[in-house]
Motif scaffolding. Structure first.
Motif, PDB file in Angstrom:
ATOM      1  N   GLU A 238       2.331  -8.416   4.366  1.00  0.00           N
ATOM      2  CA  GLU A 238       2.578  -7.152   3.681  1.00  0.00           C
ATOM      3  C   GLU A 238       3.136  -6.126   4.663  1.00  0.00           C
ATOM      4  OE1 GLU A 238      -1.199  -5.942   2.137  1.00  0.00           O
ATOM      5  OE2 GLU A 238      -1.827  -5.032   4.031  1.00  0.00           O
TER       6      GLU A 238
ATOM      7  N   LEU B  26       4.649   1.158   3.869  1.00  0.00           N
ATOM      8  CA  LEU B  26       5.755   2.090   3.693  1.00  0.00           C
ATOM      9  C   LEU B  26       5.279   3.512   4.014  1.00  0.00           C
ATOM     10  CD1 LEU B  26       7.187   0.744   0.309  1.00  0.00           C
ATOM     11  CD2 LEU B  26       8.202   0.442   2.573  1.00  0.00           C
TER      12      LEU B  26
ATOM     13  N   ILE C  68       3.077  -2.786   0.561  1.00  0.00           N
ATOM     14  CA  ILE C  68       3.896  -3.606  -0.332  1.00  0.00           C
ATOM     15  C   ILE C  68       3.886  -5.022   0.220  1.00  0.00           C
ATOM     16  CG2 ILE C  68       6.017  -2.962   0.922  1.00  0.00           C
ATOM     17  CD1 ILE C  68       7.520  -3.265  -1.738  1.00  0.00           C
TER      18      ILE C  68
ATOM     19  N   CYS D  74       8.494  -6.878  -1.463  1.00  0.00           N
ATOM     20  CA  CYS D  74       9.526  -6.279  -0.624  1.00  0.00           C
ATOM     21  C   CYS D  74      10.861  -7.002  -0.814  1.00  0.00           C
ATOM     22  CB  CYS D  74       9.101  -6.321   0.841  1.00  0.00           C
ATOM     23  SG  CYS D  74      10.264  -5.558   1.994  1.00  0.00           S
TER      24      CYS D  74
ATOM     25  N   GLN E  92      12.271  -6.184  -4.267  1.00  0.00           N
ATOM     26  CA  GLN E  92      12.864  -4.847  -4.274  1.00  0.00           C
ATOM     27  C   GLN E  92      14.205  -4.837  -3.554  1.00  0.00           C
ATOM     28  OE1 GLN E  92      11.254  -1.444  -1.890  1.00  0.00           O
ATOM     29  NE2 GLN E  92      10.954  -0.468  -3.879  1.00  0.00           N
TER      30      GLN E  92
ATOM     31  N   CYS F 134      12.029  -0.943   0.691  1.00  0.00           N
ATOM     32  CA  CYS F 134      12.398  -2.065   1.560  1.00  0.00           C
ATOM     33  C   CYS F 134      13.913  -2.251   1.569  1.00  0.00           C
ATOM     34  CB  CYS F 134      11.739  -3.358   1.065  1.00  0.00           C
ATOM     35  SG  CYS F 134      10.015  -3.511   1.519  1.00  0.00           S
TER      36      CYS F 134
END
Length: 310
Positions: A9, A12, A90, A95, A98, A177
């Motif tokens: 993970e 952010l 995230i 990630c 995204q 990301c």
């Protein structure tokens, strides 16, 4: 293909870590995102509902609004929710998803903008052949090719991201990301991947921008041979398109055509093309377009009449 990947993970950091500023970010970008959804969905519904807006320009505008809606949705909801949370994590898979969706709809917007400039070029420079060249079947094929090109581009981004080994730091100094901040976390030499990033995303942004500006220069030059009324109408359309192009491509070129270095201003610059462009596009294309405004008025008047008759 994951190479020596010990990171499951990422964290952010978002636009700010200050609690008060995070609340301001939540309110401001929640309003902005609502504006993006309302503006672009209104254009989508208007074009689909109106028989007047059946020309290729509005066919492409429909897909521009669709790509804007999806593009901002790949970023904004998570950024808004993260502004309320203390720990913004995230997962690696989220990630990557995204990253894929962001580049898919971002590159789709670029290709649609190119198609819109082609449509304006044919309409203004080849008016007698416009209906023959820009047939509905041709426009549909062009949009399909734009989708294919977007999928190829975003798949390339995923391949580059999955080839990066992550074995240590997992803090991303950004609010979403993207490959650029991920390069800074990789525990390997990223020189080659950065070159591929510049030759992929950077080249798409730069070449597309040059092509678009060159096409509009040709269009504006050809307006000398048109009547005053024709020049005014064509100039109004082209100016709105040029505004969108500069607003979107300026920040993109700054971010994607340089080495893998980050600046403090990167996050704010990214706001321009992730939130700013999808927000301003509906305003630019409706406030400067009489046909769209008239179609919207007719759509709402029909809705009000139907409600009164119930």
């Amino acid at each position: 293909m994951l190479l020596n990947n010990n990171v499951t993970e990422f964290i952010l950091l978002g636009l700010t870590q200050d609690p008060l500023k995070k609340k301001i970010v939540f309110v401001v970008f929640f309003v902005f995102y609502l504006g993006i959804l309302l503006g672009n969905l209104l254009i989508i519904i208007t074009i689909k509902s109106s028989r007047v807006l059946g020309s290729p320009m509005y066919f492409f505008l429909f897909y521009l609004s669709l790509s804007d809606t999806c593009f901002s949705t790949s970023i904004a909801p998570r950024m808004i929710v993260d502004a309320l949370l203390k720990n913004n994590t995230i997962s690696f898979n989220e990630c990557i998803i995204q990253l894929f969706s962001f580049h898919l709809f971002g590159s789709l917007e670029i290709f649609i903008l190119i198609l819109m400039s082609v449509d304006r070029y044919v309409a203004i420079c080849k008016p007698l052949h416009y209906t023959t060249i820009m047939r509905k079947q041709v426009c549909s094929v062009l949009v399909a090719l734009a989708w294919v090109g977007s999928c190829v581009h975003s798949s390339t981004q995923i391949f580059l991201a999955l080839s990066l080994p992550f074995c240590g730091p997992n803090v991303i100094d950004h609010y979403f990301c993207d490959l650029q901040p991920l390069l800074n976390l990789a525990c390997a030499d990223t020189y080659v991947i950065n070159l591929l990033l510049v030759s992929n995303s950077g080249a798409i942004c730069t070449v597309s921008f040059v092509m678009l500006m060159f096409s509009y220069v040709i269009i504006l030059h050809s307006l000398r041979n048109h009547s005053a009324e024709g020049r005014k109408k064509a100039l109004s359309t082209c100016v709105s398109h040029i505004m969108v192009v500069i607003l979107f491509f300026g920040p993109c070129i700054f971010i994607y055509t340089r080495p893998a270095t980050t600046f403090s201003m990167d996050k704010m610059i990214a706001v321009f093309y992730t939130i700013g462009t999808p927000l301003f596009n509906p305003l630019i294309y409706t406030l400067r377009n009489a046909e769209v405004k008239n179609a919207m008025r007719k759509l709402w008047s029909k809705k009000l009449i139907s409600e009164d008759q119930r």
